[in-house]
Design an enzyme around this catalytic site. Structure first.
Site, PDB file in Angstrom:
ATOM      1  N   ARG A   1      -4.840   1.429  -0.659  1.00 46.33           N
ATOM      2  CA  ARG A   1      -4.686  -0.008  -0.490  1.00 46.33           C
ATOM      3  C   ARG A   1      -4.531  -0.760  -1.805  1.00 46.33           C
ATOM      4  O   ARG A   1      -5.273  -0.537  -2.756  1.00 46.33           O
ATOM      5  CB  ARG A   1      -5.888  -0.593   0.263  1.00 46.33           C
ATOM      6  N   LEU A   2      -3.533  -1.655  -1.822  1.00 51.12           N
ATOM      7  CA  LEU A   2      -3.438  -2.717  -2.810  1.00 51.12           C
ATOM      8  C   LEU A   2      -3.809  -4.001  -2.081  1.00 51.12           C
ATOM      9  O   LEU A   2      -3.064  -4.470  -1.218  1.00 51.12           O
ATOM     10  CB  LEU A   2      -2.020  -2.813  -3.384  1.00 51.12           C
ATOM     11  N   ALA A   3      -4.954  -4.557  -2.385  1.00 51.09           N
ATOM     12  CA  ALA A   3      -5.470  -5.716  -1.655  1.00 51.09           C
ATOM     13  C   ALA A   3      -4.761  -6.988  -2.100  1.00 51.09           C
ATOM     14  O   ALA A   3      -4.796  -7.350  -3.281  1.00 51.09           O
ATOM     15  CB  ALA A   3      -6.975  -5.852  -1.867  1.00 51.09           C
TER      16      ALA A   3
ATOM     17  N   GLY B   1      14.373 -12.080  -7.680  1.00 50.50           N
ATOM     18  CA  GLY B   1      15.668 -12.555  -7.186  1.00 50.50           C
ATOM     19  C   GLY B   1      16.585 -11.438  -6.741  1.00 50.50           C
ATOM     20  O   GLY B   1      17.775 -11.686  -6.493  1.00 50.50           O
TER      21      GLY B   1
ATOM     22  N   CYS C   1       0.829  -1.193   0.000  1.00 48.80           N
ATOM     23  CA  CYS C   1       0.000   0.000   0.000  1.00 48.80           C
ATOM     24  C   CYS C   1       0.866   1.247   0.000  1.00 48.80           C
ATOM     25  O   CYS C   1       2.096   1.183  -0.039  1.00 48.80           O
ATOM     26  CB  CYS C   1      -0.894   0.006   1.242  1.00 48.80           C
TER      27      CYS C   1
ATOM     28  N   GLY D   1       2.920  -3.265   3.367  1.00 49.46           N
ATOM     29  CA  GLY D   1       3.833  -4.396   3.349  1.00 49.46           C
ATOM     30  C   GLY D   1       3.158  -5.705   3.661  1.00 49.46           C
ATOM     31  O   GLY D   1       1.928  -5.840   3.585  1.00 49.46           O
TER      32      GLY D   1
END
Length: 609
Positions: free
Chosen positions: A50-52, A378, A2, A78
């Site tokens: 918000r990124l759900a 990576g 988020c 996070g």
């Protein structure tokens, strides 16, 4: 994942400043495209985009818990990869949960442990908690600095945000860059805690800060420590694999589509192969993506940090692990589009990028986001396991500067105006940063010779270089709402390998011996034995011609950016033959375009006196 922001003021009622809070929050819209929320108390205002990813219906923020003595509210960015274990522990201690989100676990963890919550978390995170019971703000950043966090002290409190743009949206803050800020932009020597913008600070990795009526104080809760490594080679290799298996399993947890970034190098291939094994147990194929360029085979030119093309190795891994793979092909027209450069520079807030490599990373993430919300990367394995060429070149690793700058084509002061060059004195600035990093490196008693030097070199990579790369990865990915996770940055793995002797890290006479030994069974031999090759750049002659033309237009228009550069040298770079152009000239063109874009976007006040 988020975007967070907020404002604490002890001398005013923030209830009347909701418009400013909304403006600050809106700057984080790309980081959180799924929802927005704000919460305001008399002396604290919190904003969230918000990124759900986990518990899609239940993780809305700001999140608060009402207690008899006042509310405790949080904005969080996070993932806590051990949230399941922590929730079980908190339930045993009497806590009840209303959601399945890791956000609530972190908030209730604070209610149980206070600031000591930081010691309990495993993950990537940056969050702020307003504790109305004591009128204090607690700001915490993860151990390796995977997630960004900035703050700006005011006369009566603090402003904070995931990115500087959130703080700069507050009218109390002027967008000013001083002499040291300009040095930071041009030096490629990231200074921990320094944010370049006047008055702004970056919360250091592994640190927390407390704001109350007595002011702000910052303290370290985690740092790399030296210790005895008593495991033999077989045990060490086994422990690395054991850690990777656990880390990747934790980081595959999501309620949205996930994938891996596959370059065909040892790091991303090993990660993808382990993920493929674990997902196969659930009846799934791993999804993987790679970047590629038209006619790359014909245009490719080998350089020290990228001696081979990725495509054949990507294909070998994808076939070996049976991934659902897709190459994202980016042509010169897309990479040179000024709108793409504008998006990349805007995402980073400062013109400290790598030109086409930033542009291509942005476009790669944008394409991936159409199909996945979470990607595993990576990133950072080279810093941890000793993968870069200069780890293994005596002249570079013993130089009296950062090893990665010894033969770098990224000449920090390339084509700069002579007067600005004298003012910046980049050699002294980089030297001071190097001395600070060297002196901060923890050493074992009696450690000497090669082992001592390689511990210092490793420490500089893990506290300086890795920060530059993690910040780039976060900004480019979050600019399109893609969450990128970095398994190799799990602090347990970092700490374990940091204390492994250099002789063990290179036991087969090559770079990254431990990682190769721990994962060879999952990979095709040609990939396990592949020499380090960095993130690819474009060799498309059309791209170079386009950016030369764009730089020439800046010269014709007498753009403000020309105040920083030697016009004659820059004009020569724009007219140079694409087949023989010097690296310094090409890189300077990239920097000129980035800086011009930044000046147009931010219109900063530059104070060099």
């Amino acid at each position: 994942m988020c975007g967070i922001t907020g404002w604490v003021s002890y001398a005013r009622d923030l209830g009347t400043r909701d418009g400013v809070l909304r403006d600050m929050t809106e700057t984080m819209a790309c980081r959180g495209p799924d929802a927005a929320g704000t919460w305001i108390a008399p002396h604290a205002a919190l904003g969230h985009r918000r990124l759900a990813v986990i518990d899609l219906p239940g993780g809305a923020q700001p999140m608060k818990v009402d207690t008899p003595d006042g509310a405790v509210a949080m904005v969080y960015s996070g993932e806590a990869y051990n949230f399941t274990e922590l929730r079980d522990e908190l339930r045993r201690r009497g806590h009840r949960f209303d959601t399945d989100s890791d956000t609530e676990v972190v908030l209730r963890g604070y209610l149980e442990w206070g600031e000591r919550l930081a010691d309990e978390l495993n993950g990537m995170y940056a969050f702020a908690i307003w504790d109305e019971r004591t009128e204090k703000l607690v700001m915490i950043r993860d151990r390796m600095g995977i997630k960004p966090f900035y703050y700006y002290e005011t006369d009566d409190g603090v402003l904070f945000g995931s990115e500087p743009k959130a703080i700069l949206a507050n009218p109390a803050v002027e967008p000013v860059i001083g002499l040291d800020g300009m040095r930071e932009i041009f030096s490629f020597a990231k200074t921990p805690g320094f944010a370049a913008w006047e008055g702004m600070r970056e919360l250091k990795p592994g640190h927390l800060a407390i704001v109350d009526r007595n002011g702000l104080r910052e303290r370290c809760y985690w740092q790399l420590e030296v210790g005895e490594h008593t495991d033999d080679r077989a045990t060490t290799v086994g422990r690395v694999r054991e850690l990777l298996d656990d880390i990747i399993a934790r980081q595959l947890v999501a309620d949205v589509p996930r994938c891996t970034l596959l370059s065909g190098g040892l790091d991303s291939s090993a990660m993808t192969a382990i993920a493929a094994l674990q997902l196969a147990e659930q009846g799934e194929n791993v999804r993987s993506f790679a970047v590629d360029f038209p006619n790359q085979a014909e245009n490719f030119r080998a350089i020290d940090v990228a001696p081979t093309q990725d495509t054949p190795f990507v294909k070998a891994v994808a076939e070996h692990v049976k991934s659902d793979h897709e190459n994202i092909v980016l042509d010169g027209a897309a990479l040179s589009d000024p709108a793409v450069r504008g998006a990349a520079v805007g995402a980073r807030d400062l013109p400290i990028g790598l030109g086409d490599r930033d542009n291509s990373l942005y476009l790669l993430f944008k394409a991936i986001r159409e199909q996945s919300t979470v990607a595993l990367s990576g990133e950072s394995a080279d810093e941890i396991f000793g993968g870069y060429p200069w780890f293994h070149d005596e002249r570079q690793r013993t130089a009296d500067t950062f090893p990665w700058l010894v033969d770098s084509p990224l000449n920090p002061g390339g084509l700069l105006d002579d007067g600005l060059t004298r003012q910046l004195d980049l050699g002294a600035y980089i030297g001071d940063n190097y001395s600070a990093a060297l002196n901060a490196a923890p050493l074992k008693d009696g450690e000497t010779g090669l082992e001592k030097r390689m511990r210092q070199v490793s420490y500089m990579h893990l506290t300086r270089m890795v920060q530059t790369l993690l910040d780039r990865k976060d900004r480019m990915s979050m600019a399109v709402g893609l969450e990128v996770r970095v398994p190799f940055c799990d602090h347990r793995l970092v700490q374990y390998v940091f204390n492994t002797p250099w002789s063990l890290k290179t036991y087969d006479g090559r770079e990254k011996s431990l990682l190769r030994g721990a994962t060879r069974d999952t990979l095709p031999d040609e990939v396990a034995d592949r020499k380090k090759s960095g993130y690819p750049g474009s060799f498309d002659p059309n791209y170079l011609a386009a950016i030369q033309s764009q730089a020439a237009e800046l010269i014709s228009s007498n753009h403000r950016v020309l105040d920083f550069y030697d016009k004659g040298q820059l004009r020569a770079a724009t007219e140079a033959d694409g087949k023989t152009i010097a690296n310094e000239q090409r890189n300077a063109i990239e920097r000129v375009l980035d800086i011009a874009t930044w000046l147009d976007q931010r219109n900063p006040t530059i104070k060099l006196a």
